[in-house]
Design an enzyme around this catalytic site. Sequence first.
Site, PDB file in Angstrom:
ATOM      1  N   ARG A  53    -102.291  30.474  47.325  1.00  0.00           N
ATOM      2  CA  ARG A  53    -102.379  31.795  47.943  1.00  0.00           C
ATOM      3  C   ARG A  53    -103.780  32.369  47.724  1.00  0.00           C
ATOM      4  O   ARG A  53    -104.599  31.840  47.001  1.00  0.00           O
ATOM      5  CB  ARG A  53    -101.318  32.734  47.342  1.00  0.00           C
ATOM      6  CG  ARG A  53     -99.924  32.540  47.972  1.00  0.00           C
ATOM      7  CD  ARG A  53     -99.153  33.851  48.045  1.00  0.00           C
ATOM      8  NE  ARG A  53     -99.877  34.834  48.845  1.00  0.00           N
ATOM      9  CZ  ARG A  53     -99.669  36.146  48.779  1.00  0.00           C
ATOM     10  NH1 ARG A  53     -98.759  36.634  47.957  1.00  0.00           N
ATOM     11  NH2 ARG A  53    -100.361  36.978  49.539  1.00  0.00           N
ATOM     12  N   ARG A  72    -101.092  28.148  42.415  1.00  0.00           N
ATOM     13  CA  ARG A  72    -100.064  28.659  41.502  1.00  0.00           C
ATOM     14  C   ARG A  72     -99.192  27.493  41.063  1.00  0.00           C
ATOM     15  O   ARG A  72     -98.481  26.919  41.882  1.00  0.00           O
ATOM     16  CB  ARG A  72     -99.264  29.760  42.193  1.00  0.00           C
ATOM     17  CG  ARG A  72    -100.182  30.909  42.602  1.00  0.00           C
ATOM     18  CD  ARG A  72     -99.461  32.064  43.247  1.00  0.00           C
ATOM     19  NE  ARG A  72    -100.397  33.202  43.383  1.00  0.00           N
ATOM     20  CZ  ARG A  72    -100.065  34.379  43.877  1.00  0.00           C
ATOM     21  NH1 ARG A  72     -98.838  34.602  44.285  1.00  0.00           N
ATOM     22  NH2 ARG A  72    -100.975  35.346  43.947  1.00  0.00           N
ATOM     23  N   ASP A  78     -97.048  36.215  41.766  1.00  0.00           N
ATOM     24  CA  ASP A  78     -98.406  36.650  41.426  1.00  0.00           C
ATOM     25  C   ASP A  78     -98.712  36.417  39.944  1.00  0.00           C
ATOM     26  O   ASP A  78     -99.836  36.131  39.565  1.00  0.00           O
ATOM     27  CB  ASP A  78     -98.574  38.151  41.724  1.00  0.00           C
ATOM     28  CG  ASP A  78     -98.537  38.460  43.209  1.00  0.00           C
ATOM     29  OD1 ASP A  78     -98.677  37.514  44.021  1.00  0.00           O
ATOM     30  OD2 ASP A  78     -98.358  39.642  43.562  1.00  0.00           O
ATOM     31  N   GLU A 239    -105.826  46.880  48.001  1.00  0.00           N
ATOM     32  CA  GLU A 239    -106.734  45.751  48.232  1.00  0.00           C
ATOM     33  C   GLU A 239    -107.741  46.086  49.341  1.00  0.00           C
ATOM     34  O   GLU A 239    -107.392  46.751  50.317  1.00  0.00           O
ATOM     35  CB  GLU A 239    -105.931  44.511  48.610  1.00  0.00           C
ATOM     36  CG  GLU A 239    -105.073  44.030  47.451  1.00  0.00           C
ATOM     37  CD  GLU A 239    -104.137  42.903  47.815  1.00  0.00           C
ATOM     38  OE1 GLU A 239    -104.026  41.949  47.036  1.00  0.00           O
ATOM     39  OE2 GLU A 239    -103.500  42.971  48.881  1.00  0.00           O
ATOM     40  N   ARG A 315     -95.371  40.595  58.022  1.00  0.00           N
ATOM     41  CA  ARG A 315     -96.584  39.805  57.910  1.00  0.00           C
ATOM     42  C   ARG A 315     -96.543  38.671  58.942  1.00  0.00           C
ATOM     43  O   ARG A 315     -96.301  37.513  58.619  1.00  0.00           O
ATOM     44  CB  ARG A 315     -96.722  39.293  56.481  1.00  0.00           C
ATOM     45  CG  ARG A 315     -96.951  40.437  55.508  1.00  0.00           C
ATOM     46  CD  ARG A 315     -97.113  39.982  54.076  1.00  0.00           C
ATOM     47  NE  ARG A 315     -97.582  41.118  53.260  1.00  0.00           N
ATOM     48  CZ  ARG A 315     -97.936  41.037  52.001  1.00  0.00           C
ATOM     49  NH1 ARG A 315     -97.875  39.875  51.362  1.00  0.00           N
ATOM     50  NH2 ARG A 315     -98.354  42.105  51.354  1.00  0.00           N
ATOM     51  N   TYR A 344    -102.684  36.942  53.864  1.00  0.00           N
ATOM     52  CA  TYR A 344    -104.044  37.359  53.512  1.00  0.00           C
ATOM     53  C   TYR A 344    -105.075  36.544  54.310  1.00  0.00           C
ATOM     54  O   TYR A 344    -104.806  35.390  54.682  1.00  0.00           O
ATOM     55  CB  TYR A 344    -104.291  37.127  52.020  1.00  0.00           C
ATOM     56  CG  TYR A 344    -103.599  38.103  51.090  1.00  0.00           C
ATOM     57  CD1 TYR A 344    -102.440  38.762  51.466  1.00  0.00           C
ATOM     58  CD2 TYR A 344    -104.122  38.354  49.826  1.00  0.00           C
ATOM     59  CE1 TYR A 344    -101.814  39.662  50.598  1.00  0.00           C
ATOM     60  CE2 TYR A 344    -103.497  39.247  48.954  1.00  0.00           C
ATOM     61  CZ  TYR A 344    -102.347  39.892  49.342  1.00  0.00           C
ATOM     62  OH  TYR A 344    -101.747  40.772  48.488  1.00  0.00           O
ATOM     63  N   GLU A 366    -103.606  32.725  55.233  1.00  0.00           N
ATOM     64  CA  GLU A 366    -102.291  32.218  54.847  1.00  0.00           C
ATOM     65  C   GLU A 366    -101.424  32.103  56.103  1.00  0.00           C
ATOM     66  O   GLU A 366    -101.229  33.095  56.809  1.00  0.00           O
ATOM     67  CB  GLU A 366    -101.638  33.162  53.842  1.00  0.00           C
ATOM     68  CG  GLU A 366    -102.412  33.272  52.536  1.00  0.00           C
ATOM     69  CD  GLU A 366    -101.895  34.359  51.609  1.00  0.00           C
ATOM     70  OE1 GLU A 366    -102.217  34.303  50.407  1.00  0.00           O
ATOM     71  OE2 GLU A 366    -101.195  35.285  52.076  1.00  0.00           O
TER      72      GLU A 366
END
Length: 387
Positions: A53, A72, A78, A239, A315, A344, A366
């Site tokens: 990510r 990850r 996260d 962000e 998204r 993102y 992404e």
Amino acid sequence: METRSRAAAVTLLLCALFSPSVCLRSSMQIKPLLYEEELLWVSGMQGEANTYRIPLLTSTSKGSLLAFSEARKMSSADVGSKFIAMRRSTDKGATWSPTSYILDDNIAPDGLNLGAVVVDRETGSVILIYAVCFHQYLCQTSSTMMVESRDDGLSWGQHRNLSQMLGVKSFAPGPGFGIQKRYNPAKGRLVVCGHGTLAGDGVFCILSDDHGHSWYNGAALKSIPYNHDKKAQDFNPDECQPIEMPDGSIIIYVRNQNNYHCRCRIVVRSLDGGESLPIDELYFDSTLIDPAIAAGALQKEGVLFFVNPANEFHRVNLTLRWSLSNGKSWERDNLQIWPGPSGYSCMTSLDNDPIDDQKFIYILYEKGHKDYDETISFLKIHLYAGR
Ligand SMILES: *[C@@H]1O[C@H](CO)[C@@H](O)[C@H](O)[C@H]1NC(C)=O
Ligand SMILES: *[C@@H]1O[C@H](CO)[C@@H](O)[C@H](O)[C@H]1NC(C)=O
């Protein structure tokens, strides 16, 4: 001949007679086309990380492209242990080096979080700023960290702890790129902006006037109520992606975390090289509808580009827009890049070759079929090919 194509023909003639810059400023000319696509990372492949990510993309002074992501290890969360993954292209995105892991964060229980990459064009250095223990979940102290490459991304130096200079506040840079000021005020300054923790959220910038050697705290645009839990519709800038405008001001496109005023982008502007973000310069761009996400922006030769999942609630629908008026308005034309799940994104361009490099921009984002975190996709976009 219809007016539009007549104007385009006149522009082409002007281009041929005078300079390429005439072409670049013409709205008639910009008609982007997806030119190449390559998946740089695919989540969950055997022997690989669970999830990739947070894509970051930059061009270097030597004309290479560097792509970064969080690998990850165990889950898509996260919080948790990660590698920083990097791939490098020296042929404008046609081929890429295998993934190298430039950091394994098993030092910190919460893991690291990307991050912002900034290139110092005077020294050629590539600087990556990231956070450790940002979420303060299994650890107490959040730190802002930096690592630098002086050889175009081939090798990376010692990881430095900037919190000794900046204090130990939770600061998540970007995600995206930092900038080096090209114009005054503060020409040459490195400006990296990011956000705070969910309660102590807001946009914060850190600055360096000595090529990344020392850093200090610059602008702060705090959430309201600051240091308190938020409710729906509270003011909560999060962000962010700064870009320098031709007049030397910095515009920052900011995630509107709690949908204050609209489900669209917050835009703030710094007139003093990132030292302050006055509320007088803040507005909401109702064209840039947004599901509260990190998005990409880029200024290229007088044209401003913006990319995000253009949907108020989900998204999905990664869309590229462009503005010929420094973001005051956006062209009605846009490019739908991917209708499906998209997350993102980060944009860059090259400017080493005056003919070829003016035609392309590059996007890393992404992309998935069911979920946006299935892959990280690299796109080369031809700005003038789609007509
Ligand atoms: C970074 O420095 C701060 C301030 O000295 C310290 O509290 C923190 O533990 C350090 N972080 C790391 C990861 O070493
Ligand atoms: C995708 O974005 C385009 C451009 O803004 C818009 O016209 C379209 O309705 C969007 N579709 C969805 C499903 O969000």
